[in-house]
Design a protein around this motif. Structure first.
Motif, PDB file in Angstrom:
ATOM      1  N   ASN A   1       2.931  16.397   6.394  1.00 43.91           N
ATOM      2  CA  ASN A   1       2.698  15.397   5.761  1.00 43.91           C
ATOM      3  C   ASN A   1       1.430  15.111   5.411  1.00 43.91           C
ATOM      4  O   ASN A   1       0.799  13.995   4.495  1.00 43.91           O
ATOM      5  CB  ASN A   1       3.277  14.157   6.441  1.00 43.91           C
ATOM      6  CG  ASN A   1       4.912  14.419   6.715  1.00 43.91           C
ATOM      7  OD1 ASN A   1       5.182  14.487   7.793  1.00 43.91           O
ATOM      8  ND2 ASN A   1       5.606  14.485   5.709  1.00 43.91           N
ATOM      9  N   ASP A   2       0.457  15.784   6.096  1.00 50.37           N
ATOM     10  CA  ASP A   2      -1.007  15.599   5.908  1.00 50.37           C
ATOM     11  C   ASP A   2      -1.700  16.697   5.032  1.00 50.37           C
ATOM     12  O   ASP A   2      -2.359  17.596   5.584  1.00 50.37           O
ATOM     13  CB  ASP A   2      -1.884  15.380   7.476  1.00 50.37           C
ATOM     14  CG  ASP A   2      -3.333  14.979   7.259  1.00 50.37           C
ATOM     15  OD1 ASP A   2      -3.719  14.550   6.102  1.00 50.37           O
ATOM     16  OD2 ASP A   2      -3.811  14.840   8.083  1.00 50.37           O
ATOM     17  N   ARG A   3      -1.435  16.438   3.892  1.00 47.88           N
ATOM     18  CA  ARG A   3      -1.760  17.689   2.799  1.00 47.88           C
ATOM     19  C   ARG A   3      -3.337  17.896   2.675  1.00 47.88           C
ATOM     20  O   ARG A   3      -4.012  18.947   2.712  1.00 47.88           O
ATOM     21  CB  ARG A   3      -1.283  17.432   1.460  1.00 47.88           C
ATOM     22  CG  ARG A   3       0.176  17.432   1.645  1.00 47.88           C
ATOM     23  CD  ARG A   3       0.644  16.930   0.070  1.00 47.88           C
ATOM     24  NE  ARG A   3       2.116  16.517   0.261  1.00 47.88           N
ATOM     25  CZ  ARG A   3       2.859  17.227  -0.636  1.00 47.88           C
ATOM     26  NH1 ARG A   3       2.818  18.202  -1.176  1.00 47.88           N
ATOM     27  NH2 ARG A   3       4.155  16.939  -0.268  1.00 47.88           N
ATOM     28  N   ASP A   4      -4.214  16.683   2.893  1.00 49.19           N
ATOM     29  CA  ASP A   4      -5.514  17.020   2.796  1.00 49.19           C
ATOM     30  C   ASP A   4      -6.446  17.077   4.266  1.00 49.19           C
ATOM     31  O   ASP A   4      -7.591  17.280   4.236  1.00 49.19           O
ATOM     32  CB  ASP A   4      -6.308  15.713   1.960  1.00 49.19           C
ATOM     33  CG  ASP A   4      -6.007  14.371   2.801  1.00 49.19           C
ATOM     34  OD1 ASP A   4      -5.465  14.417   3.859  1.00 49.19           O
ATOM     35  OD2 ASP A   4      -6.376  13.509   1.970  1.00 49.19           O
ATOM     36  N   GLY A   5      -5.505  17.219   5.292  1.00 48.07           N
ATOM     37  CA  GLY A   5      -6.253  17.296   6.533  1.00 48.07           C
ATOM     38  C   GLY A   5      -6.799  16.219   7.245  1.00 48.07           C
ATOM     39  O   GLY A   5      -7.768  16.646   8.222  1.00 48.07           O
ATOM     40  N   ASN A   6      -6.926  15.202   6.672  1.00 49.38           N
ATOM     41  CA  ASN A   6      -7.882  14.285   7.108  1.00 49.38           C
ATOM     42  C   ASN A   6      -7.394  13.420   8.368  1.00 49.38           C
ATOM     43  O   ASN A   6      -8.149  12.337   8.608  1.00 49.38           O
ATOM     44  CB  ASN A   6      -8.322  13.233   6.112  1.00 49.38           C
ATOM     45  CG  ASN A   6      -7.289  12.235   5.353  1.00 49.38           C
ATOM     46  OD1 ASN A   6      -6.040  12.475   5.956  1.00 49.38           O
ATOM     47  ND2 ASN A   6      -7.390  11.388   4.656  1.00 49.38           N
ATOM     48  N   GLY A   7      -6.218  13.620   8.688  1.00 50.44           N
ATOM     49  CA  GLY A   7      -5.703  12.855   9.865  1.00 50.44           C
ATOM     50  C   GLY A   7      -4.997  11.526   9.458  1.00 50.44           C
ATOM     51  O   GLY A   7      -4.835  10.983  10.496  1.00 50.44           O
ATOM     52  N   TYR A   8      -4.796  11.149   8.366  1.00 49.75           N
ATOM     53  CA  TYR A   8      -4.333  10.056   7.903  1.00 49.75           C
ATOM     54  C   TYR A   8      -3.065  10.056   7.081  1.00 49.75           C
ATOM     55  O   TYR A   8      -3.092  11.095   5.943  1.00 49.75           O
ATOM     56  CB  TYR A   8      -5.213   9.114   7.166  1.00 49.75           C
ATOM     57  CG  TYR A   8      -4.424   7.609   6.636  1.00 49.75           C
ATOM     58  CD1 TYR A   8      -4.697   6.710   7.362  1.00 49.75           C
ATOM     59  CD2 TYR A   8      -4.134   7.867   5.401  1.00 49.75           C
ATOM     60  CE1 TYR A   8      -3.920   5.551   6.992  1.00 49.75           C
ATOM     61  CE2 TYR A   8      -3.425   6.533   4.868  1.00 49.75           C
ATOM     62  CZ  TYR A   8      -3.376   5.538   5.730  1.00 49.75           C
ATOM     63  OH  TYR A   8      -2.772   4.286   5.358  1.00 49.75           O
ATOM     64  N   ILE A   9      -2.025   9.529   7.267  1.00 47.31           N
ATOM     65  CA  ILE A   9      -0.773   9.718   6.360  1.00 47.31           C
ATOM     66  C   ILE A   9      -0.412   8.149   5.885  1.00 47.31           C
ATOM     67  O   ILE A   9      -0.418   7.390   6.712  1.00 47.31           O
ATOM     68  CB  ILE A   9       0.328  10.111   7.120  1.00 47.31           C
ATOM     69  CG1 ILE A   9      -0.050  11.788   7.701  1.00 47.31           C
ATOM     70  CG2 ILE A   9       1.666  10.119   6.183  1.00 47.31           C
ATOM     71  CD1 ILE A   9       1.030  12.179   8.558  1.00 47.31           C
ATOM     72  N   GLY A  10      -0.153   7.984   4.648  1.00 49.35           N
ATOM     73  CA  GLY A  10       0.289   6.691   3.919  1.00 49.35           C
ATOM     74  C   GLY A  10       1.710   6.813   3.924  1.00 49.35           C
ATOM     75  O   GLY A  10       2.539   7.786   3.522  1.00 49.35           O
ATOM     76  N   PHE A  11       2.399   5.639   4.093  1.00 44.96           N
ATOM     77  CA  PHE A  11       3.647   5.514   4.024  1.00 44.96           C
ATOM     78  C   PHE A  11       4.085   4.483   2.929  1.00 44.96           C
ATOM     79  O   PHE A  11       5.031   5.258   1.907  1.00 44.96           O
ATOM     80  CB  PHE A  11       4.548   5.111   5.154  1.00 44.96           C
ATOM     81  CG  PHE A  11       4.204   5.926   6.173  1.00 44.96           C
ATOM     82  CD1 PHE A  11       4.735   7.234   6.201  1.00 44.96           C
ATOM     83  CD2 PHE A  11       3.653   5.451   7.425  1.00 44.96           C
ATOM     84  CE1 PHE A  11       4.474   8.137   7.287  1.00 44.96           C
ATOM     85  CE2 PHE A  11       3.187   6.315   8.593  1.00 44.96           C
ATOM     86  CZ  PHE A  11       3.677   7.728   8.447  1.00 44.96           C
ATOM     87  N   HIS A  12       4.016   3.559   2.490  1.00 42.45           N
ATOM     88  CA  HIS A  12       4.404   2.619   1.688  1.00 42.45           C
ATOM     89  C   HIS A  12       3.082   2.410   0.570  1.00 42.45           C
ATOM     90  O   HIS A  12       2.078   2.215   0.933  1.00 42.45           O
ATOM     91  CB  HIS A  12       4.917   1.287   2.320  1.00 42.45           C
ATOM     92  CG  HIS A  12       5.938   1.588   2.875  1.00 42.45           C
ATOM     93  ND1 HIS A  12       7.324   1.591   2.415  1.00 42.45           N
ATOM     94  CD2 HIS A  12       6.170   1.486   4.434  1.00 42.45           C
ATOM     95  CE1 HIS A  12       8.043   1.563   3.553  1.00 42.45           C
ATOM     96  NE2 HIS A  12       7.557   1.628   4.589  1.00 42.45           N
ATOM     97  N   SER A  13       3.600   2.290  -0.529  1.00 46.35           N
ATOM     98  CA  SER A  13       2.511   1.873  -1.640  1.00 46.35           C
ATOM     99  C   SER A  13       2.059   0.425  -1.689  1.00 46.35           C
ATOM    100  O   SER A  13       2.537  -0.269  -1.068  1.00 46.35           O
ATOM    101  CB  SER A  13       2.704   2.154  -2.871  1.00 46.35           C
ATOM    102  OG  SER A  13       3.114   3.510  -2.953  1.00 46.35           O
TER     103      SER A  13
END
Length: 169
Positions: free
Chosen positions: A157-169
């Motif tokens: 789920n962390d495609r850019d590897g920045n340690g942040y994942i978003g769920f709802h827009s």
């Protein structure tokens, strides 16, 4: 509790869509939708820099979960809401924090001054809450019923590897 996509949702996907998802290896963060205007917007599960949970000089305050009021008209008071992880670590909002429609709050680790104006509440605990490899975030209403739940893994789920994942827009 294991969270799975519903059979109806899976059957609605065509075979070619399922194949594309499989080939891309793009597993979505699992979510269970509940009828609640208050939802988990995202999680900074891996604080920038090396993990250091010292209360003085550590970086647990850089780890947070963002909770947002998605209602178009209702103000929601966070008092009594509970945030929990997969192993049962729990935080309960004990003070009143009102979220206007579209407003959010970041629940941070560490110690600090809670501020509605700065949209922040501190857990007053210097231990990290979210596991870097993956975890499940539960949000409960004061009544004890679910408001929102999301599971994530770093690898999926962390495609850019920045340690942040978003769920709802």
């Amino acid at each position: 509790m294991k969270i799975r996509p519903t059979l109806a949702a899976a059957s609605a996907l065509s075979v070619s869509a399922l194949t594309a998802v499989t080939l891309l290896g793009a597993a979505p963060a699992y979510a269970t939708e509940y009828s609640s205007a208050l939802k988990i917007r995202g999680v900074q599960y891996d604080a920038p820099g090396p993990d250091d949970n010292r209360c003085s000089g550590g970086n647990t305050a850089q780890e947070y979960v963002t909770i947002k009021n998605y209602s178009a008209s209702a103000t929601i008071n966070l008092k009594g809401y509970v945030v929990k992880d997969a192993t049962g670590n729990t935080f309960t909002f004990t003070a009143s924090h009102s979220l206007q429609p579209g407003d959010y709050v970041r629940l941070r680790g560490g110690h600090g001054t809670d501020s509605d104006a700065k949209n922040v509440v501190y857990r007053d605990n210097c231990n990290f809450l979210w596991n870097n490899s993956g975890d499940t975030i539960y949000l409960y209403k004061p009544s004890g019923s679910h408001a929102d739940t999301h599971a994530y893994t770093k690898s999926a789920n962390d495609r850019d590897g920045n340690g942040y994942i978003g769920f709802h827009s």
